[in-house]
Design a protein around this motif. Structure first.
Motif, mmCIF file in Angstrom:
data_model
loop_
_atom_site.group_PDB
_atom_site.id
_atom_site.type_symbol
_atom_site.label_atom_id
_atom_site.label_comp_id
_atom_site.label_asym_id
_atom_site.label_seq_id
_atom_site.Cartn_x
_atom_site.Cartn_y
_atom_site.Cartn_z
ATOM 1 N N CYS A 152 22.705 52.028 23.828
ATOM 2 C CA CYS A 152 21.808 50.644 24.608
ATOM 3 C C CYS A 152 22.060 50.793 26.616
ATOM 4 O O CYS A 152 22.731 50.605 27.092
ATOM 5 C CB CYS A 152 22.027 49.046 24.734
ATOM 6 N N THR A 153 20.890 52.249 26.237
ATOM 7 C CA THR A 153 20.174 52.207 27.596
ATOM 8 C C THR A 153 19.554 52.459 28.166
ATOM 9 O O THR A 153 18.408 52.632 27.449
ATOM 10 C CB THR A 153 21.069 53.685 27.965
ATOM 11 N N ILE B 55 14.861 44.232 23.946
ATOM 12 C CA ILE B 55 16.806 44.182 24.461
ATOM 13 C C ILE B 55 17.262 43.144 23.957
ATOM 14 O O ILE B 55 18.499 42.932 23.653
ATOM 15 C CB ILE B 55 16.273 43.964 26.075
ATOM 16 N N TRP C 211 18.099 43.847 20.827
ATOM 17 C CA TRP C 211 19.395 44.375 20.491
ATOM 18 C C TRP C 211 20.697 44.021 20.239
ATOM 19 O O TRP C 211 21.134 44.651 19.002
ATOM 20 C CB TRP C 211 19.541 45.203 21.731
ATOM 21 N N TYR C 212 20.940 42.593 20.566
ATOM 22 C CA TYR C 212 21.879 41.901 20.144
ATOM 23 C C TYR C 212 21.908 40.930 18.796
ATOM 24 O O TYR C 212 22.796 40.345 18.821
ATOM 25 C CB TYR C 212 22.262 40.812 21.510
ATOM 26 N N MET D 73 30.651 43.798 22.791
ATOM 27 C CA MET D 73 30.025 44.710 22.862
ATOM 28 C C MET D 73 31.335 46.092 23.733
ATOM 29 O O MET D 73 32.135 45.697 23.760
ATOM 30 C CB MET D 73 29.624 44.471 24.962
ATOM 31 N N LEU E 60 32.630 48.789 26.788
ATOM 32 C CA LEU E 60 32.382 48.553 27.985
ATOM 33 C C LEU E 60 33.266 49.444 28.353
ATOM 34 O O LEU E 60 34.888 49.715 28.443
ATOM 35 C CB LEU E 60 32.352 47.090 28.888
ATOM 36 N N THR F 114 30.806 48.872 34.203
ATOM 37 C CA THR F 114 30.076 47.991 33.497
ATOM 38 C C THR F 114 30.927 46.695 33.221
ATOM 39 O O THR F 114 30.157 45.844 33.946
ATOM 40 C CB THR F 114 29.653 48.720 32.488
ATOM 41 N N LYS G 299 34.503 41.202 24.433
ATOM 42 C CA LYS G 299 34.376 42.161 24.593
ATOM 43 C C LYS G 299 35.622 43.122 24.691
ATOM 44 O O LYS G 299 36.232 42.729 25.224
ATOM 45 C CB LYS G 299 33.825 42.076 26.736
ATOM 46 N N ASN H 267 28.117 47.013 20.204
ATOM 47 C CA ASN H 267 26.882 47.713 22.017
ATOM 48 C C ASN H 267 27.629 48.502 23.074
ATOM 49 O O ASN H 267 28.478 48.022 23.576
ATOM 50 C CB ASN H 267 25.937 46.696 22.594
ATOM 51 N N VAL I 72 26.749 48.869 25.791
ATOM 52 C CA VAL I 72 25.684 49.056 27.535
ATOM 53 C C VAL I 72 26.215 49.480 28.432
ATOM 54 O O VAL I 72 27.558 49.248 29.517
ATOM 55 C CB VAL I 72 26.039 47.471 27.763
ATOM 56 N N GLY I 73 25.301 50.417 29.533
ATOM 57 C CA GLY I 73 25.816 51.258 30.369
ATOM 58 C C GLY I 73 27.265 51.553 30.367
ATOM 59 O O GLY I 73 26.694 52.718 29.197
#
Length: 201
Positions: free
Chosen positions: A7-8, A48, A51-52, A58, A60, A64, A90, A128, A130-131
């Motif tokens: 997801c960007t 956005i 997306w979740y 996530m 990462l 990030t 996470k 996801n 992210v970044g």
């Protein structure tokens, strides 16, 4: 099998670096941090949030993770996204961190690609990314990305880290859903679809 979803936020010329603020990531002298908000709108925010809906974790990279971990634990509790971000699991890929303190965070051990393969095979919802530009490059090189969810904003930066950097693996993409917001941002969902085809006119 869980899906790994990148997801960007991107500029029109493909830059993903520091969309959220001037001090987010100034690596290599990047001077355009905070480029996203002036070219965003409420439709982007709604996308956005979507997306979740089917993701419960996530994945990462270190940078990030550190940005998020310094913000979300003390973010405005009235923001409906705050509890979502804090409660999601996470998974953190890092060669330098020895511990992670943000609630529901786990530091991946060993080779990142192998650890992500194990995650994909585990029970749970989608994950996801992210970044995390460096991590995304690793995942793409090892064919671990199942879907891209991109917001492509009407601004050109000219320099900075790109999601599809030099050396990206040639890949055909299947469009799942593509639309444009009132501010001109393209909301695009793609899935890898084998190798590109080549032909001539």
């Amino acid at each position: 099998m869980r899906k790994i979803i990148v997801c960007t936020f991107l500029t029109l010329d493909g830059v993903m670096q520091a969309p959220g603020g001037p001090d987010e990531d100034a690596e290599s002298g990047f001077a355009h941090g905070g480029w996203q908000k002036p070219v965003s709108d409420d439709e982007v925010g709604t996308a956005i949030a979507g997306w979740y809906e089917h993701s419960d974790a996530m994945l990462l990279g270190r940078k990030t993770y550190e940005i998020f971990a310094s913000y979300w634990p003390t973010a405005d509790p009235g923001n409906p996204f705050t509890e979502r971000m804090n409660s999601m699991h996470k998974y953190v890929a890092s060669r330098t961190l020895t511990s992670v303190e943000w609630r529901n965070s786990t530091l991946l051990e060993g080779d990142t690609a192998e650890a992500v393969r194990r995650l994909k095979a585990s029970d749970g919802g989608d994950i996801n990314v992210v970044g995390s530009g460096d991590l995304a490059q690793t995942l793409m090189r090892h064919d671990l990305v199942d879907e891209y969810r991109l917001t492509v904003h009407p601004v050109i930066i000219g320099t900075g880290k790109r999601l599809f950097a030099d050396g990206a693996i040639p890949t055909a993409l299947e469009p799942v859903n593509v639309s444009t917001t009132k501010s001109g941002t393209v909301l695009a969902v793609y899935r890898p679809h084998g190798k590109p085809g080549y032909d001539s006119y």
